[in-house]
Design a protein around this motif. Sequence first.
Motif, PDB file in Angstrom:
ATOM      1  N   UNK A  93       1.277  15.406   6.840  1.00 42.69           N
ATOM      2  CA  UNK A  93       1.337  14.039   6.325  1.00 42.69           C
ATOM      3  C   UNK A  93       2.459  13.349   7.085  1.00 42.69           C
ATOM      4  N   UNK A  94       2.085  12.475   7.999  1.00 43.38           N
ATOM      5  CA  UNK A  94       3.072  11.774   8.822  1.00 43.38           C
ATOM      6  C   UNK A  94       3.594  10.579   8.028  1.00 43.38           C
ATOM      7  N   UNK A  95       4.674  10.808   7.291  1.00 47.46           N
ATOM      8  CA  UNK A  95       5.185   9.825   6.350  1.00 47.46           C
ATOM      9  C   UNK A  95       5.591   8.513   7.007  1.00 47.46           C
ATOM     10  N   UNK A  96       5.947   8.551   8.272  1.00 49.59           N
ATOM     11  CA  UNK A  96       6.327   7.316   8.959  1.00 49.59           C
ATOM     12  C   UNK A  96       5.101   6.482   9.339  1.00 49.59           C
ATOM     13  N   UNK A  97       3.908   7.078   9.164  1.00 53.88           N
ATOM     14  CA  UNK A  97       2.663   6.372   9.481  1.00 53.88           C
ATOM     15  C   UNK A  97       1.932   5.982   8.197  1.00 53.88           C
ATOM     16  N   UNK A  98       1.614   6.981   7.377  1.00 58.98           N
ATOM     17  CA  UNK A  98       0.930   6.745   6.107  1.00 58.98           C
ATOM     18  C   UNK A  98       1.073   8.000   5.244  1.00 58.98           C
ATOM     19  N   UNK A  99       0.299   8.082   4.175  1.00 55.87           N
ATOM     20  CA  UNK A  99       0.380   9.223   3.251  1.00 55.87           C
ATOM     21  C   UNK A  99      -0.881  10.069   3.287  1.00 55.87           C
ATOM     22  N   UNK A 100      -1.588  10.016   4.404  1.00 58.85           N
ATOM     23  CA  UNK A 100      -2.872  10.709   4.531  1.00 58.85           C
ATOM     24  C   UNK A 100      -2.685  12.038   5.259  1.00 58.85           C
ATOM     25  N   UNK A 101      -3.166  13.152   4.709  1.00 58.83           N
ATOM     26  CA  UNK A 101      -3.115  14.433   5.437  1.00 58.83           C
ATOM     27  C   UNK A 101      -3.968  14.348   6.705  1.00 58.83           C
ATOM     28  N   UNK A 102      -3.410  14.765   7.821  1.00 55.21           N
ATOM     29  CA  UNK A 102      -4.095  14.626   9.107  1.00 55.21           C
ATOM     30  C   UNK A 102      -3.973  15.902   9.936  1.00 55.21           C
ATOM     31  N   UNK A 103      -4.912  16.043  10.873  1.00 57.13           N
ATOM     32  CA  UNK A 103      -4.791  17.113  11.852  1.00 57.13           C
ATOM     33  C   UNK A 103      -3.536  16.858  12.701  1.00 57.13           C
ATOM     34  N   UNK A 104      -2.699  17.869  12.918  1.00 54.01           N
ATOM     35  CA  UNK A 104      -1.564  17.715  13.832  1.00 54.01           C
ATOM     36  C   UNK A 104      -2.040  17.863  15.273  1.00 54.01           C
ATOM     37  N   UNK A 105      -2.655  16.809  15.790  1.00 55.99           N
ATOM     38  CA  UNK A 105      -3.252  16.865  17.126  1.00 55.99           C
ATOM     39  C   UNK A 105      -2.254  17.246  18.204  1.00 55.99           C
ATOM     40  N   UNK A 106      -1.018  16.764  18.060  1.00 54.35           N
ATOM     41  CA  UNK A 106       0.006  17.096  19.055  1.00 54.35           C
ATOM     42  C   UNK A 106       0.290  18.595  19.058  1.00 54.35           C
ATOM     43  N   UNK A 107       0.324  19.194  17.875  1.00 51.28           N
ATOM     44  CA  UNK A 107       0.618  20.617  17.761  1.00 51.28           C
ATOM     45  C   UNK A 107      -0.533  21.454  18.310  1.00 51.28           C
ATOM     46  N   UNK A 108      -1.762  21.006  18.079  1.00 50.40           N
ATOM     47  CA  UNK A 108      -2.918  21.703  18.643  1.00 50.40           C
ATOM     48  C   UNK A 108      -2.798  21.770  20.166  1.00 50.40           C
ATOM     49  N   UNK A 109      -2.460  20.620  20.759  1.00 47.17           N
ATOM     50  CA  UNK A 109      -2.351  20.583  22.220  1.00 47.17           C
ATOM     51  C   UNK A 109      -1.184  21.431  22.711  1.00 47.17           C
ATOM     52  N   UNK A 110      -0.067  21.385  22.006  1.00 49.63           N
ATOM     53  CA  UNK A 110       1.096  22.179  22.409  1.00 49.63           C
ATOM     54  C   UNK A 110       0.747  23.663  22.434  1.00 49.63           C
ATOM     55  N   UNK A 111       0.075  24.134  21.381  1.00 49.85           N
ATOM     56  CA  UNK A 111      -0.331  25.543  21.322  1.00 49.85           C
ATOM     57  C   UNK A 111      -1.289  25.866  22.459  1.00 49.85           C
TER      58      UNK A 111
END
Length: 271
Positions: free
Chosen positions: A171-189
């Motif tokens: 939940x990227x609190x600085x954006x909204x309160x919606x649970x989201x895929x951590x796309x950045x983390x997927x790419x990092x892995x």
Amino acid sequence: MIPLYINWSHDGSLLELGFYELRIYSILFGLGFVFGFLLLQRHFREDLLPEEKLEKLFVFVIIGTVIGARLGHCLFYEFDYYYNNPLEIFLPVRFAPEFEVTGFQGLASHGGAIGILVAVFIYSWKNKINTYWVLDKLALVVPLACGFIRLGNLFNSEMIGHPTTVPWAFVFRRIDSIPRHPGQLYEAVAYFSIFIFMNLYSKKVKKESGYLFGLFLVLACSARFFLEFFKIDQVGFESDLVLNMGQILSLPFIIAGIILMKKRGGVIMMV
């Protein structure tokens, strides 16, 4: 049971001095170059090339990466805006609606890749070093740098994913309160995994110069193409496209990688 989503509210700042802000993204971006330099030292020593040539290479690569990534973002993602505000491409400020010092906001990885290619061609020509050899060596370290950059995107809460209910949702609190895929983390892995694979593979099979770089293009850009399905569009016009800009830009690199692997796929020596 209520899912325990990961609440992410980091503002990406490491040090704030009022007149200057040191961001984690900048640190991770720089670490990619530092570790790349350290890892490539061994390859240059093995081929009896002076470290001076490695230092020159990294000057070319850093300049190519920054210029290419900046121009790539401005041309591929916000062409209309920067067409009308060309000075903002090269200056870390915004003139409208009011003057503001913003830093260089907006870097495109595909533009950075093009910038690196141009830099390597110039470097190889000036230093009389085989271009394919240089690209192969960079292919062994660039995935690590890409992984660091995506971690930087995570700290900035940018390049976020589509809404989801998976247990590891952020939940990227600085954006909204919606649970989201951590796309950045997927790419990092994905990039860290490619880094490990590339280095293990290069020790097992010795191909003609250029093959490893082609393999890197196929792996990295295929991962980017697939993982874009989990991420929201970066700019508005992408909603009208069948594929987003990241996927469109990845396709030529994948094709080029396949062609390069086919042409440079001869086995030189098995270890």
